[in-house]
Design an enzyme around this catalytic site. Structure first.
Site, short mmCIF file in Angstrom:
data_model
loop_
_atom_site.label_atom_id
_atom_site.label_comp_id
_atom_site.label_asym_id
_atom_site.label_seq_id
_atom_site.Cartn_x
_atom_site.Cartn_y
_atom_site.Cartn_z
N ASP A 120 0.84 -1.19 0.00
CA ASP A 120 0.00 0.00 0.00
C ASP A 120 0.88 1.24 0.00
OD1 ASP A 120 -2.58 1.16 0.00
OD2 ASP A 120 -2.35 1.68 2.10
N TYR A 122 1.17 5.80 -0.53
CA TYR A 122 0.81 7.05 0.16
C TYR A 122 1.01 8.16 -0.86
CZ TYR A 122 1.15 10.23 4.32
OH TYR A 122 0.98 11.20 5.29
N HIS A 127 -3.66 14.31 0.69
CA HIS A 127 -3.78 13.47 1.88
C HIS A 127 -2.55 13.61 2.77
CE1 HIS A 127 -4.68 10.05 4.44
NE2 HIS A 127 -3.54 9.47 4.09
N ARG A 136 1.64 17.08 12.76
CA ARG A 136 2.85 17.90 12.93
C ARG A 136 2.49 19.36 12.65
NH1 ARG A 136 4.17 13.57 9.88
NH2 ARG A 136 4.20 14.79 7.96
N GLU A 194 -10.15 4.25 4.24
CA GLU A 194 -9.34 4.98 3.27
C GLU A 194 -9.80 4.61 1.88
OE1 GLU A 194 -5.18 5.76 5.69
OE2 GLU A 194 -5.19 4.25 4.10
N GLU A 196 -9.35 4.14 -1.76
CA GLU A 196 -8.17 3.90 -2.60
C GLU A 196 -8.54 3.18 -3.89
OE1 GLU A 196 -4.69 2.34 -0.78
OE2 GLU A 196 -5.18 3.10 1.23
N ASP A 228 -8.90 0.60 2.49
CA ASP A 228 -7.84 0.21 3.43
C ASP A 228 -8.28 0.59 4.84
OD1 ASP A 228 -5.40 -0.62 4.46
OD2 ASP A 228 -4.47 1.33 4.12
N ARG A 232 -6.87 3.86 13.71
CA ARG A 232 -5.94 4.98 13.90
C ARG A 232 -5.29 4.97 15.28
NH1 ARG A 232 -4.86 6.32 8.78
NH2 ARG A 232 -6.71 6.99 7.63
N GLN A 235 -2.68 2.22 15.24
CA GLN A 235 -1.62 2.65 14.32
C GLN A 235 -0.73 3.72 14.97
OE1 GLN A 235 -3.14 4.30 10.67
NE2 GLN A 235 -1.11 4.73 9.83
N TYR A 239 3.34 2.64 15.16
CA TYR A 239 3.98 2.85 13.87
C TYR A 239 5.43 3.32 13.94
CZ TYR A 239 3.89 7.99 13.59
OH TYR A 239 4.13 9.33 13.77
N LYS A 248 -3.48 -1.86 10.41
CA LYS A 248 -3.89 -1.98 9.02
C LYS A 248 -4.19 -3.41 8.59
CE LYS A 248 -2.91 2.31 7.33
NZ LYS A 248 -3.76 3.11 6.44
N THR A 252 -8.63 -5.56 4.45
CA THR A 252 -8.57 -4.65 3.30
C THR A 252 -9.65 -5.13 2.33
OG1 THR A 252 -6.19 -4.31 3.54
CG2 THR A 252 -7.18 -3.74 1.42
N THR A 341 -4.55 6.60 0.18
CA THR A 341 -5.79 7.37 0.28
C THR A 341 -5.87 8.43 -0.80
OG1 THR A 341 -5.74 7.04 2.66
CG2 THR A 341 -7.21 8.74 1.83
N GLU A 355 -9.20 12.81 7.96
CA GLU A 355 -9.16 14.14 7.35
C GLU A 355 -10.51 14.84 7.41
OE1 GLU A 355 -6.72 13.92 3.45
OE2 GLU A 355 -7.43 11.89 3.88
#
Length: 407
Positions: A120, A122, A127, A136, A194, A196, A228, A232, A235, A239, A248, A252, A341, A355
């Site tokens: 998968d 990104y 996104h 961040r 997600e 996708e 997907d 959260r 994760q 992660y 994850k 799927t 995503t 999001e």
């Protein structure tokens, strides 16, 4: 209406002809599964039709999965598609083919191919920027330093790829909020989706040899919709430093129909302009357009919450394949890789609840109540279409899943 007379404007007309695997009403065992091709609201038993017509492609189509056809390669893919198009459009074939058309409502659809590996990516800048701003907020650039230089991805779990309609059990795992003194174990409380697109590999490649941008269409058979599912909270705790794992790997979901790339010629578009020079193996400036104009809709319990445009994806499927193999990693028939995503620049084009609700800060107002993340009993459905020849639409089917409580 006779099954061959598909209404004008139907996104599953003879210009599309996606592949799947089905079993007729009253069956469902592996031995009863057949390769099917969708035509309007019917499914053609492609293997049975091939045998009845004495087609040389019967050995590829009279199978319980698509893998034999996938492995046959690009020339065979095109030849088979031309043959099936003739079977459903040339009047001389209709009497022989008609007995092998089943109403879509009467069949059971299955996972259409045996999944080999699952990767998968990104690839949406929108996104990635949204995620960076959420987690961040004080960083000078929401993108990580490597994002514009390579397609970021992770290796997923092929054994938990499931077909549309399969219930998704809420996963359990460790989670730890920043204010918690220690981690706790239990069902995820921040279950997300997600939106996708998945790409299905047909022709394999040997270990030690990379696949270049120009070889994408020799290896990738087609695409499907992909959800997907993402826990959260699990994760977020796991992660660092190796990336997604249990958050994850529990499920799927993919659509039951694989749309061949040959059906999407009119949907090809150029990707967004590159803002950094790319290394030669990723530089697609002189390649054919690598993007696809796919219009995705995301619904929760029947209510549309987002419409992400795939045409905005920064990294193309060809670039993803090139990067995935540049170290010499081999391809296997049945490999599946997700786009990551799909999110557009507008708020109603975001492809995840992370999001859409800005990590739970802004709840969605739905007819059946507010949502920050997916609740037990919720049904999430992705649908999509692409521009086809002469103003038609190419339907990409749907992928749907209902969340059920932790066992």
């Amino acid at each position: 209406m006779p099954p061959f007379d598909v209404p004008e404007g139907d996104p599953f007309g003879p210009h599309n002809l996606p592949y799947g695997v089905f079993s007729p009403a009253g069956s469902g065992e592996q031995a009863d599964r057949s390769v099917g091709v969708r035509l309007g609201d019917h499914v053609l038993d492609a293997g049975a039709a091939a045998r009845a017509l004495g087609s040389p492609y019967a050995s590829l189509l009279a199978r319980p999965t698509l893998n034999a056809l996938l492995a046959a390669g690009r020339t065979a893919w095109s030849d088979v598609r031309r043959a099936i198009t003739a079977w459903v459009t040339v009047p001389a074939h209709q009497e022989a083919v008609a007995p092998f058309l089943h109403p879509l409502s009467s069949v059971t659809l299955h996972l259409p191919f045996e999944v080999a590996d699952y990767v998968d990516f990104y690839a949406s800048e929108n996104h990635a920027r949204n995620v960076g701003q959420i987690f961040r907020p004080d960083a000078p650039d929401p993108l990580t330093p490597n994002w514009k230089h390579l397609p970021i991805g992770y290796h997923g779990r092929s054994g938990t790829v499931v077909v549309s309609g399969t219930e998704v059990v809420r996963p359990s795992g460790q989670r730890k909020a920043p204010t918690d003194a220690a981690p706790v174990f239990g069902p995820s409380v921040r279950l997300d989706i997600e939106a996708e697109v998945g790409f299905v590999v047909g022709t394999p490649s040997p270990m030690g040899r990379s696949v270049g941008l120009g070889d994408f269409r020799d290896h990738v058979f087609g695409l499907c919709l992909l959800n997907d599912w993402s826990a959260r909270d699990i994760q977020a705790w796991e992660y660092v430093p190796l990336g997604p794992f249990l958050g994850k790997s529990f499920a799927t979901s993919v659509s039951a129909w694989i749309t061949p790339l040959d059906a999407l010629e009119d949907a090809r578009v150029a990707p967004p302009a590159r803002t950094y020079p790319l290394l030669p193996y990723l530089d697609d400036a002189d390649e054919e357009p690598g993007g696809y104009d796919l219009r995705i809709s995301v619904r929760i319990n029947g209510h549309t919450v987002s419409e992400p445009p795939f045409s905005t994806m920064y990294w193309t499927a060809a670039q993803q394949l090139a990067h995935m193999t540049v170290n010499g990693a081999s391809l296997r028939t049945g490999d599946l890789y997700g786009s990551g995503t799909v999110s557009g620049p507008q708020e109603n084009q975001r492809g995840s609840l992370l999001e859409l609700t800005w990590n739970g800060r802004d709840a969605l107002e739905l007819p059946d109540g507010k949502r920050t993340f997916v609740e037990d009993g919720d049904v999430v459905t992705l649908t999509a279409w692409a521009p086809g020849p002469d103003g038609t639409r190419v339907g990409l089917g749907e992928v749907t899943g209902r969340v059920v409580p932790t066992v």
